[in-house]
Design a protein around this motif. Structure first.
Motif, mmCIF file in Angstrom:
data_model
loop_
_atom_site.group_PDB
_atom_site.id
_atom_site.type_symbol
_atom_site.label_atom_id
_atom_site.label_comp_id
_atom_site.label_asym_id
_atom_site.label_seq_id
_atom_site.Cartn_x
_atom_site.Cartn_y
_atom_site.Cartn_z
ATOM 1 N N PHE A 4 0.878 -1.169 0.000
ATOM 2 C CA PHE A 4 0.000 0.000 0.000
ATOM 3 C C PHE A 4 0.919 1.223 0.000
ATOM 4 C CE2 PHE A 4 -2.788 -3.288 1.131
ATOM 5 C CZ PHE A 4 -4.113 -2.851 1.121
ATOM 6 N N CYS A 5 0.925 1.961 -1.111
ATOM 7 C CA CYS A 5 1.900 3.033 -1.293
ATOM 8 C C CYS A 5 1.239 4.417 -1.309
ATOM 9 C CB CYS A 5 2.657 2.841 -2.600
ATOM 10 S SG CYS A 5 3.613 1.324 -2.676
ATOM 11 N N ASP A 14 7.072 15.294 -2.635
ATOM 12 C CA ASP A 14 6.745 14.667 -1.350
ATOM 13 C C ASP A 14 6.678 13.148 -1.426
ATOM 14 O OD1 ASP A 14 6.605 17.098 -0.039
ATOM 15 O OD2 ASP A 14 4.469 17.353 -0.424
ATOM 16 N N ILE A 15 6.904 12.575 -2.584
ATOM 17 C CA ILE A 15 6.919 11.109 -2.667
ATOM 18 C C ILE A 15 8.133 10.589 -1.898
ATOM 19 C CG2 ILE A 15 8.336 10.833 -4.767
ATOM 20 C CD1 ILE A 15 6.111 8.730 -5.602
ATOM 21 N N THR A 16 8.001 9.422 -1.282
ATOM 22 C CA THR A 16 9.120 8.888 -0.492
ATOM 23 C C THR A 16 10.040 8.027 -1.360
ATOM 24 O OG1 THR A 16 7.996 6.843 0.174
ATOM 25 C CG2 THR A 16 7.601 8.799 1.525
ATOM 26 N N MET A 17 11.288 7.953 -0.953
ATOM 27 C CA MET A 17 12.249 7.099 -1.653
ATOM 28 C C MET A 17 11.790 5.648 -1.622
ATOM 29 S SD MET A 17 14.588 8.975 -2.925
ATOM 30 C CE MET A 17 15.765 7.695 -3.358
ATOM 31 N N PRO A 83 -3.778 5.203 0.320
ATOM 32 C CA PRO A 83 -4.888 4.343 -0.095
ATOM 33 C C PRO A 83 -5.562 3.716 1.126
ATOM 34 C CG PRO A 83 -2.762 3.329 -0.587
ATOM 35 C CD PRO A 83 -2.480 4.737 -0.174
ATOM 36 N N GLY A 84 -6.889 3.725 1.123
ATOM 37 C CA GLY A 84 -7.637 3.176 2.253
ATOM 38 C C GLY A 84 -8.196 4.243 3.164
ATOM 39 N N GLY A 108 3.541 7.828 4.550
ATOM 40 C CA GLY A 108 3.721 8.906 3.586
ATOM 41 C C GLY A 108 2.703 10.014 3.723
ATOM 42 N N ALA A 109 2.507 10.759 2.651
ATOM 43 C CA ALA A 109 1.675 11.966 2.655
ATOM 44 C C ALA A 109 0.234 11.681 3.050
ATOM 45 C CB ALA A 109 1.712 12.617 1.273
ATOM 46 N N ASN A 110 -0.326 12.580 3.866
ATOM 47 C CA ASN A 110 -1.723 12.464 4.281
ATOM 48 C C ASN A 110 -2.262 13.860 4.567
ATOM 49 O OD1 ASN A 110 -3.623 12.207 6.945
ATOM 50 N ND2 ASN A 110 -4.043 10.599 5.458
#
Length: 269
Positions: A4-5, A14-17, A83-84, A108-110
């Motif tokens: 789940f990405c 802001d995307i993570t490595m 997601p979710g 990650g981002a929220n």
């Protein structure tokens, strides 16, 4: 494995490595909108097979993804954020657990937590509610159940309903402190803070909104029993007395009703 990405909620930086590493190694990516995900992948020069997984097919597709995961590594993404959370994904997580299939959720981002910190309101305890009902009558009932909630509340809202929702909140909650963030992490990110009435007057732009509302901070302690007896002795019907006391005190109607039943049993009403 199914991953789940989280994806950026606006700013692609802001995307993570870790998410990028997963994108590179998986065999396919299940996504809410293939066009949106294609743009994201193109930005990072990643090419992968995509499969649509959205709110209209998530139950039937969940079983398909579980079967595919026996032979392939899969990344699950929504258009933005986790997601979710107010996006497809929760159904798949439930079905994976039922099937005994391992999966991995990446951080990650929220938008909710970004808006909460941005609000300056109390963060010790909070409720993430997500989207309210699109119909005002049903929405007012939802808000009524939250009227006495003492902690900060977070809501998502669409641009065409933002002013109507704030008006409904003012009607039910009163003129509380509120913070409304739009287009978080994007070029025209804006946050409006103040009383609900003040924020209603300030919002003119459109965009995706996150509403953060102060909880019920009233410290009054109401004697519900005494209030009911007073109204009933003045000729108000018990059912109407329950509604009036609930409206005046902000105490849930069901709680007031329980007290009215006790009065009836004891012959006080």
């Amino acid at each position: 494995m199914i991953y789940f990405c989280p994806t950026p909620i606006g700013n692609l930086s802001d995307i993570t490595m870790r998410t990028l590493e997963v994108f590179e190694k998986v065999d396919l990516i299940a996504c809410e909108d293939t066009r949106v995900t294609m743009k994201l992948l193109s930005h990072f020069n990643i090419k992968k097979q995509l499969i649509a997984y959205h709110k209209f097919n998530e139950r039937e597709k969940a079983e398909e993804l579980i079967e595919l995961s026996k032979e392939k590594d899969i990344a699950l993404v929504s258009d933005a954020g986790m997601p979710g959370i107010s996006d497809p994904g929760a159904v798949l997580a439930t079905e994976l657990i039922k099937s005994g299939v391992e999966f991995n959720v990446l951080p990650g981002a929220n938008a909710a937590t970004v808006a909460l910190i941005n609000s300056g309101l109390n963060t010790d305890h909070f409720l993430f509610y997500g989207f309210l009902n699109s119909k005002s009558s049903a929405r007012l009932k939802e808000l009524d159940t939250l009227k006495s909630f003492p902690y900060t509340m977070i809501f998502y809202e669409a641009p065409h309903r933002i002013l109507k929702v704030l008006e409904d909140m003012k009607t039910v909650f009163g003129d509380r402190n509120v913070s409304v963030s739009r287009e978080l992490t994007k070029m025209y990110e804006t946050t409006y803070r103040g009383k609900i009435s003040e924020v209603i007057e300030s919002i003119h732009e459109k965009g995706e909104f996150v509403i953060v509302v102060e909880g019920n901070t009233k410290e009054e302690e109401f004697d519900v029993r005494a209030l009911l007896i007073e109204k009933i002795s003045n000729g108000v019907k018990p059912s109407q007395a329950v509604k009036k006391v609930s409206a005046e005190t902000g105490i849930n109607k069901n709680e007031v009703y329980k007290v009215s039943l006790e009065l009836k049993e004891n012959g006080d009403a």
